[in-house]
Every structure is written in C-alpha cells, then in structure tokens.
Scaffold this motif. Structure first.
Motif, PDB file in Angstrom:
ATOM      1  N   THR A   1     -18.707   6.892 -12.590  1.00 22.96           N
ATOM      2  CA  THR A   1     -19.804   5.997 -12.471  1.00 22.96           C
ATOM      3  C   THR A   1     -19.562   4.675 -12.952  1.00 22.96           C
ATOM      4  O   THR A   1     -19.817   3.593 -12.351  1.00 22.96           O
ATOM      5  N   LEU A   2     -18.624   4.553 -13.911  1.00 16.67           N
ATOM      6  CA  LEU A   2     -18.119   3.376 -14.586  1.00 16.67           C
ATOM      7  C   LEU A   2     -17.362   2.593 -13.282  1.00 16.67           C
ATOM      8  O   LEU A   2     -17.227   1.302 -13.066  1.00 16.67           O
ATOM      9  N   MET A   3     -16.283   3.372 -12.580  1.00 14.67           N
ATOM     10  CA  MET A   3     -15.314   2.767 -11.778  1.00 14.67           C
ATOM     11  C   MET A   3     -16.190   2.507 -10.408  1.00 14.67           C
ATOM     12  O   MET A   3     -16.152   1.419  -9.881  1.00 14.67           O
ATOM     13  N   VAL A   4     -17.280   3.227 -10.145  1.00 14.57           N
ATOM     14  CA  VAL A   4     -18.176   2.947  -8.693  1.00 14.57           C
ATOM     15  C   VAL A   4     -18.928   1.844  -9.341  1.00 14.57           C
ATOM     16  O   VAL A   4     -19.302   0.749  -8.491  1.00 14.57           O
ATOM     17  N   GLY A   5     -19.264   1.459 -10.582  1.00  2.67           N
ATOM     18  CA  GLY A   5     -20.204   0.682 -11.219  1.00  2.67           C
ATOM     19  C   GLY A   5     -19.572  -0.633 -10.925  1.00  2.67           C
ATOM     20  O   GLY A   5     -20.303  -1.609 -11.135  1.00  2.67           O
ATOM     21  N   GLN A   6     -18.502  -0.677 -10.785  1.00  4.38           N
ATOM     22  CA  GLN A   6     -17.646  -2.173 -10.885  1.00  4.38           C
ATOM     23  C   GLN A   6     -17.875  -2.447  -9.225  1.00  4.38           C
ATOM     24  O   GLN A   6     -17.346  -3.860  -8.865  1.00  4.38           O
ATOM     25  N   LEU A   7     -18.288  -1.812  -8.336  1.00  3.25           N
ATOM     26  CA  LEU A   7     -18.361  -2.223  -7.069  1.00  3.25           C
ATOM     27  C   LEU A   7     -19.459  -2.831  -6.643  1.00  3.25           C
ATOM     28  O   LEU A   7     -19.733  -4.136  -6.737  1.00  3.25           O
ATOM     29  N   ASP A   8     -20.617  -2.093  -6.260  1.00  2.03           N
ATOM     30  CA  ASP A   8     -21.991  -2.660  -6.041  1.00  2.03           C
ATOM     31  C   ASP A   8     -22.950  -1.601  -6.027  1.00  2.03           C
ATOM     32  O   ASP A   8     -22.657  -0.547  -6.126  1.00  2.03           O
ATOM     33  N   GLU A   9     -24.468  -1.827  -5.726  1.00  2.00           N
ATOM     34  CA  GLU A   9     -25.316  -0.866  -6.192  1.00  2.00           C
ATOM     35  C   GLU A   9     -25.498  -0.062  -4.990  1.00  2.00           C
ATOM     36  O   GLU A   9     -25.858   1.376  -5.072  1.00  2.00           O
ATOM     37  N   ALA A  10     -24.996  -0.341  -3.600  1.00  2.00           N
ATOM     38  CA  ALA A  10     -24.966   0.793  -2.444  1.00  2.00           C
ATOM     39  C   ALA A  10     -23.854   1.864  -3.071  1.00  2.00           C
ATOM     40  O   ALA A  10     -24.461   3.239  -2.867  1.00  2.00           O
ATOM     41  N   ASN A  11     -22.805   1.557  -3.588  1.00  2.00           N
ATOM     42  CA  ASN A  11     -21.813   2.765  -3.969  1.00  2.00           C
ATOM     43  C   ASN A  11     -22.386   3.574  -5.107  1.00  2.00           C
ATOM     44  O   ASN A  11     -22.403   4.639  -5.226  1.00  2.00           O
ATOM     45  N   VAL A  12     -23.080   2.804  -5.943  1.00  2.00           N
ATOM     46  CA  VAL A  12     -23.902   3.414  -7.162  1.00  2.00           C
ATOM     47  C   VAL A  12     -24.967   4.278  -6.826  1.00  2.00           C
ATOM     48  O   VAL A  12     -24.823   5.487  -7.278  1.00  2.00           O
TER      49      VAL A  12
END
Length: 449
Positions: A33-44
C-alpha cells in the motif's frame, strides 16, 4: 497460580513465531500500500478493492481447513499419529477444492465484483488485472496453508516463520521492480504488486515441499498411505468444517459489505480505509498469533479429556488477551499521526481522516482482542456451530443491518458511520463471555473413533 504462568509462558513461546510470521505478511501488505500510495488514487483504490475481494477468498480457504485443524490439534494432544495424518489429508482436499472454485469464479466475475465498489474505469481495470494475476496462486496457496497450519499445530512454528520472512523479501523486491518499472521492466503500478505476491506464493510452496520431503514431519511422513479417510471420521470432519467454512465466508463477505456501506458515505473512504485498516491489521497480528496459540494449546488439552484444565486455560487466555489488547491499543493510538504522514501520494484530507480512524481502532482494539480470543477458544473446543453463531451470524443479523440503518436512515457521515458500526461489537463480547463461562464451548472430538 504457578500453572497459570506456565501456561502463559508456553502460549507466548508458540505465539511469538506465529505473530512474527503474520507480521511479516502484514508488513508485505503495508509495503504494497505504501508503494502503490506513491502513485495515484486510482491505483490505491483499485488495489484496495482487489485485496478486499482476495481477502474473502483467503478466508474461505482458511475456513475450509479449520475443521481439519480442530481435529488435528486434538489428535496431536492425544498423540494419535494415524488420525493426525488423516486430518492433514482432509485439509489438503478441502483447500484444493475451494482454491479451484475460487480461481474459476474470480476469472469470470472479477470485473463485476470490482465495479460494485468503484466507478473510476482506470481503477476498475487495475483491480481486475490484479485479481486475474493473483488467481493463479489460489491452488498453490491452498497447499501452503495446509502445510504451514499443520506445522504450527504440531508445535513447529519456526520454519513457517522463516520461510514467510524470505518470501516477504522476495515479494518486496519483485514489487519494487514491477510497480516502478526498474531494471528494464515495464512500470505496472498496482498490478506489479499482484505479480510480486503470486511469485512469492509459488516460491514458498516449492520451499515447503522440499522441507516436507527432507524432514518427514509426523503429519506428512508416508502420507500417500493415508489418502483414504474412513467414512465416519470424514463425515465428522465435514460436519465440523462446514460451519467454519460458512463462517469465514460470511464473515469476510460481511466485512466487504461493510466496506461497501462505508464507500457509499464518502468517495474518499476507498483511500482512507486501506491506510487505516492496514496499520490496524499490522498490530492486530499479535492478537491473531495469540489466538492461534490458544487454539493449539487448549485443543491439545481438550484432546486429552481433561475438562477442568481446559476450562482454566480458557479463562487465563481471556485475561491475557484482554491485557495485550489494552497495550496494543495505546500503541496504535500513539503511532497514528506518524503512519498517516508516510502516505505522501494522497490528499491531506485523506491523511487526517485516516489518523482519526486509526485512533478509534486503538480504542476499539481491547474489544477486538477479547472477541478474537473467544473465537479461538470456541474453535479449540470443537463447537463449530457456536463459532458460526458468535462470529458471522452476529454480523449479518445485527452489525450489517445496523450499518445500513446508520447510513440510509440516520445519514451518518463516513467517520461516525465507521465508529458506531464497529462499536456495537460490545454486544458480541458479552455473548461470547457468557458462552465461555457457561462451559458450553467444550467437546472432545477424539472420542469419535
């Protein structure tokens, strides 16, 4: 008094490796979730909804083996090696059947399920891709949980913990490569997290099989001679397994329905919930580890036929779990602002709401820890129908309708909705304590033969 401290010591020694193993798994989830959280809200959002669906599948698979696990623990306490192996074989059969059915279901209905929770087409595509990749691992995962649960239940907790730690490291490295597109690989965002998890599970299965062949553990030595299970024992295992399988399935579906209710109160909920829930799960692994150790030790005692000792161990387990729950709740409350500050890819509003929710989880953890220990005591006693009534039936009759009422009738906003919906668990705690104190939780399953 001395025997109580001896039980707590034994409980702790078994629980610690289980806690660490689950902690490693939850750290992997947190890193995801931290790694994905560095991308954008669509990925989260996409990854979160996919993991909620996977969460249901995982609990169904765990539920499929729990009936066999209850028999396994009691036969281990009785030192009945033959029926111990039969219990392991039953777990393999059950988990493989559920894993196969889940794979087919997810591949067919993954998009429809994801669309129930999110409307953003980009997030839906991410969620579906994640599900399709992870579906490959369901059948191997069934074998993994059958072997690792049997290792723990035969008091061999160090090896599963060590293998899990190695798997988490591998998972992190693969995630890093595919989420961010390193070492010449394509940048896949949240889908890269699914690749890491699938690869880790396949590797973990290979390592476990190698150790089983080399070490010849008591539950799997000459296992091909025990593939046939007597009809009477098989029927009893199925009879005990069905309520647990239904319970885990309905409980997981109930939690997913609650997420659905929460998501209707505010769109930002699909960003806030993964942050708060992940950190709660990270700390709650201590309670889960203690709960698993409770099942192992109390069920071992039940298998010997010593009711008085079993009842005393159940009481000590309750007090110890409550104490641990209070300590963990204080820690969770304190670390809330630190954790939320790490999610730099989400809005400040999402960070603030997540902090409030994590602090509530800290207060709520005492009740959750007690309910957890009650669940595992009921399981250890072989009263699987009581487990079903206490756990999932309560949710569907009381908690879920109550949440809908709070949303659509009382029009509660997101945070108050979550807090009030979970606070009603105090009713569950009172009912569970009555069940344990009334001594109706105990049944020696080794007498079936």
């Amino acid at each position: 008094m001395r025997r109580y401290f001896d039980f707590i010591k034994k409980l702790t020694l078994i629980a610690i490796p289980i806690i660490l193993q689950q902690l490693f798994l939850n750290i992997a989830s947190l890193l995801d979730t931290l790694m994905v959280g560095q991308l954008d809200e669509a990925n989260v959002s996409g990854v979160y909804i996919a993991t909620q669906i996977i969460f249901v599948v995982n609990l169904m698979m765990f539920g499929s083996i729990e009936g066999g696990s209850v028999f396994f623990c009691q036969f281990f306490g009785k030192q009945d090696e033959r029926n111990l192996k039969k219990s392991f074989v039953f777990k393999l059969y059950a988990s493989l059947i559920i894993g196969t059915l889940a794979t087919i279901f997810i591949l067919i209905f993954g998009r429809s399920l994801s669309s129930l929770f999110i409307k953003d087409p980009v997030a839906i595509d991410i969620s579906v891709s994640y599900l399709n990749i992870l579906a490959i691992s369901f059948i191997p995962f069934g074998v993994i949980i059958s072997i690792t649960s049997s290792m723990r239940e035969s008091h061999n907790t160090i090896l599963p913990m060590s293998i899990t730690l190695f798997g988490v490291i591998v998972n992190f490295l693969i995630n890093y490569i595919f989420i961010y597109g390193k070492l010449g690989m394509p940048k896949l965002g949240g889908v890269g997290a699914a690749i890491g998890t699938t690869a880790e599970r396949l590797l973990e299965l290979l390592i476990l099989l190698i150790f089983c062949v080399k070490k010849k553990y008591v539950f799997c030595a000459n296992i091909f001679n025990y593939l046939n299970i007597e009809i009477k024992l098989f029927k009893e295992m199925v009879k005990k397994s069905i309520p647990l399988l239904i319970n885990e399935t309905l409980w997981a579906l109930g939690q997913t329905v609650l997420v659905y209710v929460f998501s209707k109160s505010a769109e930002i909920s699909t960003v806030v919930l993964p942050i708060a829930t992940t950190i709660f799960n990270l700390i709650f692994v201590v309670c889960l580890g203690i709960g698993n150790a409770i099942t192992i030790l109390v069920a071992n005692t039940v298998g010997t036929g010593n009711f008085e000792k079993s009842q005393n161990e159940a009481h000590v387990s309750l007090f110890f779990s409550a104490f641990v729950g209070i300590i963990l709740g204080v820690i969770l409350f304190i670390v809330a602002p630190i954790i939320t500050s790490l999610y730099t890819g989400v809005s400040s509003e999402a960070q603030q709401l997540a902090e409030i929710l994590i602090k509530f989880y800290g207060i709520y953890l005492f009740i959750s820890a007690l309910n957890n220990s009650i669940f595992f005591i009921l399981r250890a006693g072989g009263r699987t129908l009581l487990v079903f009534i206490f756990d999932s039936l309560y949710g569907w009759i009381l908690q879920i309708p109550f949440a809908f009422l709070l949303l659509y009738v009382f029009k509660l906003e997101f945070i108050p909705l979550v807090i009030v919906s979970y606070s009603i668990d105090i009713v569950k705690t009172v009912v569970g304590l009555i069940l344990i104190l009334s001594k109706r939780w105990y049944r020696n399953l080794t007498l079936i033969n």
